[in-house]
Scaffold this motif. Sequence first.
Motif, PDB file in Angstrom:
ATOM      1  N   ILE A   1     -47.779  86.364 -53.737  1.00  0.00           N
ATOM      2  CA  ILE A   1     -46.793  87.117 -52.962  1.00  0.00           C
ATOM      3  C   ILE A   1     -46.050  88.048 -53.918  1.00  0.00           C
ATOM      4  N   ALA A   2     -46.092  89.343 -53.634  1.00  0.00           N
ATOM      5  CA  ALA A   2     -45.414  90.339 -54.452  1.00  0.00           C
ATOM      6  C   ALA A   2     -43.945  90.419 -54.044  1.00  0.00           C
ATOM      7  N   TYR A   3     -43.072  90.529 -55.039  1.00  0.00           N
ATOM      8  CA  TYR A   3     -41.647  90.641 -54.734  1.00  0.00           C
ATOM      9  C   TYR A   3     -40.958  91.504 -55.787  1.00  0.00           C
ATOM     10  N   GLN A   4     -39.767  91.949 -55.472  1.00  0.00           N
ATOM     11  CA  GLN A   4     -38.941  92.727 -56.395  1.00  0.00           C
ATOM     12  C   GLN A   4     -37.513  92.194 -56.371  1.00  0.00           C
ATOM     13  N   VAL A   5     -36.820  92.365 -57.492  1.00  0.00           N
ATOM     14  CA  VAL A   5     -35.408  92.015 -57.592  1.00  0.00           C
ATOM     15  C   VAL A   5     -34.627  93.283 -57.896  1.00  0.00           C
ATOM     16  N   TRP A   6     -33.681  93.615 -57.015  1.00  0.00           N
ATOM     17  CA  TRP A   6     -32.815  94.779 -57.175  1.00  0.00           C
ATOM     18  C   TRP A   6     -31.401  94.297 -57.455  1.00  0.00           C
ATOM     19  N   GLY A   7     -30.770  94.831 -58.491  1.00  0.00           N
ATOM     20  CA  GLY A   7     -29.376  94.536 -58.745  1.00  0.00           C
ATOM     21  C   GLY A   7     -29.154  93.179 -59.392  1.00  0.00           C
ATOM     22  N   ASP A   8     -27.923  92.937 -59.769  1.00  0.00           N
ATOM     23  CA  ASP A   8     -27.576  91.688 -60.455  1.00  0.00           C
ATOM     24  C   ASP A   8     -26.162  91.240 -60.124  1.00  0.00           C
ATOM     25  N   GLY A   9     -25.702  91.544 -58.924  1.00  0.00           N
ATOM     26  CA  GLY A   9     -24.342  91.192 -58.522  1.00  0.00           C
ATOM     27  C   GLY A   9     -24.165  89.719 -58.237  1.00  0.00           C
ATOM     28  N   PRO A  10     -22.960  89.322 -57.856  1.00  0.00           N
ATOM     29  CA  PRO A  10     -22.634  87.892 -57.698  1.00  0.00           C
ATOM     30  C   PRO A  10     -23.189  87.257 -56.437  1.00  0.00           C
ATOM     31  N   ARG A  11     -23.602  88.055 -55.454  1.00  0.00           N
ATOM     32  CA  ARG A  11     -24.098  87.510 -54.192  1.00  0.00           C
ATOM     33  C   ARG A  11     -25.629  87.515 -54.180  1.00  0.00           C
ATOM     34  N   ASN A  12     -26.208  86.564 -53.463  1.00  0.00           N
ATOM     35  CA  ASN A  12     -27.652  86.516 -53.271  1.00  0.00           C
ATOM     36  C   ASN A  12     -28.018  87.100 -51.914  1.00  0.00           C
ATOM     37  N   LEU A  13     -28.935  88.056 -51.916  1.00  0.00           N
ATOM     38  CA  LEU A  13     -29.398  88.698 -50.696  1.00  0.00           C
ATOM     39  C   LEU A  13     -30.919  88.672 -50.672  1.00  0.00           C
ATOM     40  N   VAL A  14     -31.490  88.399 -49.503  1.00  0.00           N
ATOM     41  CA  VAL A  14     -32.935  88.452 -49.310  1.00  0.00           C
ATOM     42  C   VAL A  14     -33.217  89.422 -48.181  1.00  0.00           C
ATOM     43  N   LEU A  15     -34.087  90.397 -48.435  1.00  0.00           N
ATOM     44  CA  LEU A  15     -34.475  91.360 -47.420  1.00  0.00           C
ATOM     45  C   LEU A  15     -35.889  91.036 -46.934  1.00  0.00           C
ATOM     46  N   VAL A  16     -35.994  90.672 -45.646  1.00  0.00           N
ATOM     47  CA  VAL A  16     -37.290  90.368 -45.043  1.00  0.00           C
ATOM     48  C   VAL A  16     -37.792  91.637 -44.361  1.00  0.00           C
ATOM     49  N   PRO A  17     -38.945  92.177 -44.778  1.00  0.00           N
ATOM     50  CA  PRO A  17     -39.425  93.431 -44.201  1.00  0.00           C
ATOM     51  C   PRO A  17     -39.955  93.243 -42.791  1.00  0.00           C
ATOM     52  N   GLY A  18     -40.305  94.367 -42.182  1.00  0.00           N
ATOM     53  CA  GLY A  18     -40.901  94.339 -40.855  1.00  0.00           C
ATOM     54  C   GLY A  18     -42.375  93.972 -40.915  1.00  0.00           C
ATOM     55  N   MET A  19     -43.101  94.385 -39.903  1.00  0.00           N
ATOM     56  CA  MET A  19     -44.491  93.961 -39.766  1.00  0.00           C
ATOM     57  C   MET A  19     -45.377  94.469 -40.894  1.00  0.00           C
ATOM     58  N   ILE A  20     -45.097  95.676 -41.394  1.00  0.00           N
ATOM     59  CA  ILE A  20     -45.887  96.232 -42.485  1.00  0.00           C
ATOM     60  C   ILE A  20     -44.960  96.626 -43.617  1.00  0.00           C
ATOM     61  N   SER A  21     -45.458  96.550 -44.843  1.00  0.00           N
ATOM     62  CA  SER A  21     -44.663  96.947 -45.996  1.00  0.00           C
ATOM     63  C   SER A  21     -45.572  97.156 -47.190  1.00  0.00           C
ATOM     64  N   HIS A  22     -45.073  97.908 -48.148  1.00  0.00           N
ATOM     65  CA  HIS A  22     -45.701  98.034 -49.469  1.00  0.00           C
ATOM     66  C   HIS A  22     -44.573  98.341 -50.435  1.00  0.00           C
ATOM     67  N   LEU A  23     -44.280  97.416 -51.333  1.00  0.00           N
ATOM     68  CA  LEU A  23     -43.105  97.520 -52.182  1.00  0.00           C
ATOM     69  C   LEU A  23     -43.053  98.820 -52.966  1.00  0.00           C
ATOM     70  N   GLU A  24     -44.159  99.193 -53.596  1.00  0.00           N
ATOM     71  CA  GLU A  24     -44.124 100.354 -54.468  1.00  0.00           C
ATOM     72  C   GLU A  24     -44.299 101.655 -53.707  1.00  0.00           C
ATOM     73  N   ALA A  25     -45.112 101.663 -52.653  1.00  0.00           N
ATOM     74  CA  ALA A  25     -45.242 102.871 -51.850  1.00  0.00           C
ATOM     75  C   ALA A  25     -43.927 103.213 -51.158  1.00  0.00           C
ATOM     76  N   SER A  26     -43.162 102.200 -50.782  1.00  0.00           N
ATOM     77  CA  SER A  26     -41.869 102.448 -50.140  1.00  0.00           C
ATOM     78  C   SER A  26     -40.909 103.174 -51.072  1.00  0.00           C
ATOM     79  N   MET A  27     -41.037 102.932 -52.362  1.00  0.00           N
ATOM     80  CA  MET A  27     -40.126 103.530 -53.323  1.00  0.00           C
ATOM     81  C   MET A  27     -40.355 105.026 -53.506  1.00  0.00           C
ATOM     82  N   GLU A  28     -41.409 105.556 -52.922  1.00  0.00           N
ATOM     83  CA  GLU A  28     -41.629 106.998 -52.934  1.00  0.00           C
ATOM     84  C   GLU A  28     -40.776 107.704 -51.879  1.00  0.00           C
ATOM     85  N   ASN A  29     -40.118 106.926 -51.016  1.00  0.00           N
ATOM     86  CA  ASN A  29     -39.296 107.466 -49.945  1.00  0.00           C
ATOM     87  C   ASN A  29     -37.831 107.500 -50.395  1.00  0.00           C
TER      88      ASN A  29
END
Length: 329
Positions: free
Chosen positions: A17-45
Motif C-alpha cells: 500500500i503506497a502512502y505519503q506523510v505531509w507535514g509534522d504538526g501536533p495533530r494526526n490526520l488521515v485522508l481517505v481518498p475517493g474511488m480512484i487515486s494516484h498519489l504522485e499523479a495528483s501532485m501535478e494538480n
Amino acid sequence: MTANVETLFTESDGLSIAYQVWGDGPRNLVLVPGMISHLEASMENPGYLQWMTALSSVGRLVTFDKRGNGMSDRIQGTPTLEERVMDIEAVMDVTEMTSATVIAFSEGASLACVYAAMRPERVERLALCGGYAQGRLTRGYLTPESLKIALKQFRENWGKLYKPHPFSAFGPSEDDAEAQEAWAHFQRMSATPITVANLFELAARIDIRELLPSISQPTLVIHREFEEPNGADCAQDFLRLMPSTKYKTIPGHEHVPWEGDVDSYAAAIVEFVTGEAPATIQPKRTLATVLFSDLVASTSQQSRRYSLSLMRARHLDGWRRNSDPRNHR
C-alpha cells in the motif's frame, strides 16, 4: 507551490500500500481518498497541492492509495469493504498513529464511517466530504439497467480522450485539450478499466445506514451547494442517523474538494479540526525521508485479526452481503 513529499510503502493483508506523510504538526490526520487515486499523479494538480498544504498546516497528514488504485498493488476481482478498510488501519499503524481525525472524500467517506464504527478508539472525529451512506444503486440514482451501461462504459472508455463514462462529469471542459489529456492520463494511472468498473459497482451497492447510529465521534459533513451526483441529499442519512453531526455547504458545484473554491473547503475542515477559524495558510515545503516499510510479520497478521473481528461483528452481516457485488451477479 511545491511539495517535497516521498511516496512510501507498507503492507496490508499481503499487498503493498503506497502512502505519503505531509507535514509534522501536533495533530494526526488521515485522508481517505475517493474511488480512484494516484498519489504522485495528483501532485501535478496545483489545486491538489493547495488542498494538501492547507490540511497539513494543522497536523501530520497521511494519505494513501487503496488496494487496486494508483501506486498500490493491483488486485484480482473486487475487494470487500472490510478489506479496503484494513488499508486505513495499515497506514495508521506504520505511521504510529494511535488515533487521528479521519478526513474522507466521496466513496472514502463510507469506508471512514465503517472504520469509525469498528475502531472508535482510533478515530477522534470525522470530516466527510461529498460522501454518502447509500451508493447510487441503493438510493435509486441508478437502476440495474443503467448500472450495466455504466460498467460497460468504464470497461470500454476508461482512459480514452472524449469518451463517456460516469466520471466524465468530474473532468475538465472538453474545450480544454491539454486538461483533457491530463485527465485521461490520470485515469490510466489510477486504475485499469476492469478495476474501476468493479469498484464502481461495489460503491453503487453501498448501504451503511445500519452502522451510522453507532458512530458517536464529532462529524462534519460537507457538500458543495450544487454538487452532483453525490450532493446535499446524500447528507441526510448522516444528519438523521449519526448523533453528533453538523453540516456545512460550500459554494460551487464541484465534487472534488481540490477543484473550485479550495480555500473555503479546506478552511471549513481546519476550523472543525482545530476549533478555531484558520488564518491565511502559507504554502510550505514538506520533506519526508525515503522509506520502504516491510511489515509482513506485523501488519499482515494484525490485518487478518482485524478482518476476522469485522466478519464476526453481528451488526455488519446485513450490509456486508448487500454491498458485495459478487453476491449480485
